[in-house]
Design a protein around this motif. Structure first.
Motif: not given
Length: 292
Positions: A95-98, A214-215, A279-281
């Motif tokens: 689901x995330x990739x698509x 993505x997360x 941090x990235x989030x």
């Protein structure tokens, strides 16, 4: 003749007022922290207790045992929690990739391209997130029954994509719109096509926002329950359905301790992942929030 200008008086903050203000801030943060982590803490405490003391109200672990975690993976009672974990990873990952592949391109088009009906398309994409899931249950169940998809992975992946995609487009479109046009124009002048400028210049700059999306998309896909409960089978059910169907030694007694252990197993990896990439989030969520 000279005129005297009045100097604005700076109001001095006394130390006790500053301490009181800081104290209220810390107290508010503490209340929010307890409110948010309280249920998770109680779940872990219950998971570590002997099943005979499940309803003990002691606020720390008593009669500690790891039997509940073994029971969560015990397949002798019809529970297949290990398979459910794998199913959730498959459903969430696909689901995330698509959603990212489609969402990144759609967000870029909405943010950087000028075409007729642009705002109508953006409104339709975002309005899709307003539909309550319960309204879609009967039509999707009937449709997937007719085409033989009940109990298949695609029966859960395709609806999840429709739920995750509006969020993906919304986050990434706001980020792409704030990226400097000059970088893309410079790449075009150097001979790059629009797609090459997007792939080599704009997409790497959007990495923090893509990673954040993505997360969030993965967590949203893994947490879906209603459609998964109706459209999955024993071999494809995710953890949300598997935990709800847990059975114990006594069919008349709900295995709360094993359920808490299963919830802990599912939650802890997500918490660790968020802490590792916090941090990235944060940079992805706040990117583009301030215009230069």
């Amino acid at each position: 003749m000279t005129t005297a200008t009045a100097t604005p008086r700076v109001r001095q903050t006394t130390p006790w007022v500053k301490r009181l203000t800081n104290g209220r801030v810390y107290l508010g943060a503490l209340i929010i922290l307890i409110w948010g982590l309280g249920p998770f803490y109680w779940m872990v405490v219950t998971a570590l207790r002997d099943p005979a003391y499940t309803f003990d109200n002691t606020p720390w672990p008593t009669h500690v045992t790891f039997e509940n975690f073994r029971n969560a993976f015990d397949t002798s009672r019809g529970n297949d929690f290990g398979r459910a974990l794998v199913n959730s990873v498959i459903i969430g990952s696909v689901t995330t990739v698509i959603a990212l592949v489609v969402g990144v391109m759609a967000a870029y088009a909405l943010a950087r391209l000028a075409f007729k009906g642009k705002y109508l398309v953006a409104g339709l994409i975002l309005s899709a997130s307003m539909f309550p899931v319960v309204v879609l249950v009967t039509p999707l169940f009937q449709l997937f029954t007719d085409i033989g998809w009940i109990g298949q992975y695609q029966a859960m992946i395709i609806p999840n994509i429709s739920f995750v995609l509006p969020m993906t487009v919304y986050i990434l479109a706001s980020f792409f719109s704030d990226l400097p046009w000059e970088l893309e124009e410079a790449a075009r002048i150097d001979g790059a096509s629009r797609f090459q400028a997007f792939r080599l210049i704009m997409l790497p700059l959007a990495a923090p926002a893509v990673f954040t999306t993505a997360i969030l998309a993965f967590i949203a896909a893994v947490n879906e329950y209603l459609l998964a409960r109706l459209l999955s089978s024993d071999k494809t059910e995710p953890v949300t359905v598997a935990v709800a169907r847990f059975s114990g030694n006594d069919p008349q007694v709900q295995p709360y301790a094993a359920i808490m252990a299963a919830g802990t197993i599912v939650t802890i990896p997500l918490v660790i992942m968020v802490l590792m990439f916090q941090r990235r989030i944060i940079s992805g969520l706040t990117a583009g929030g301030v215009k230069s």
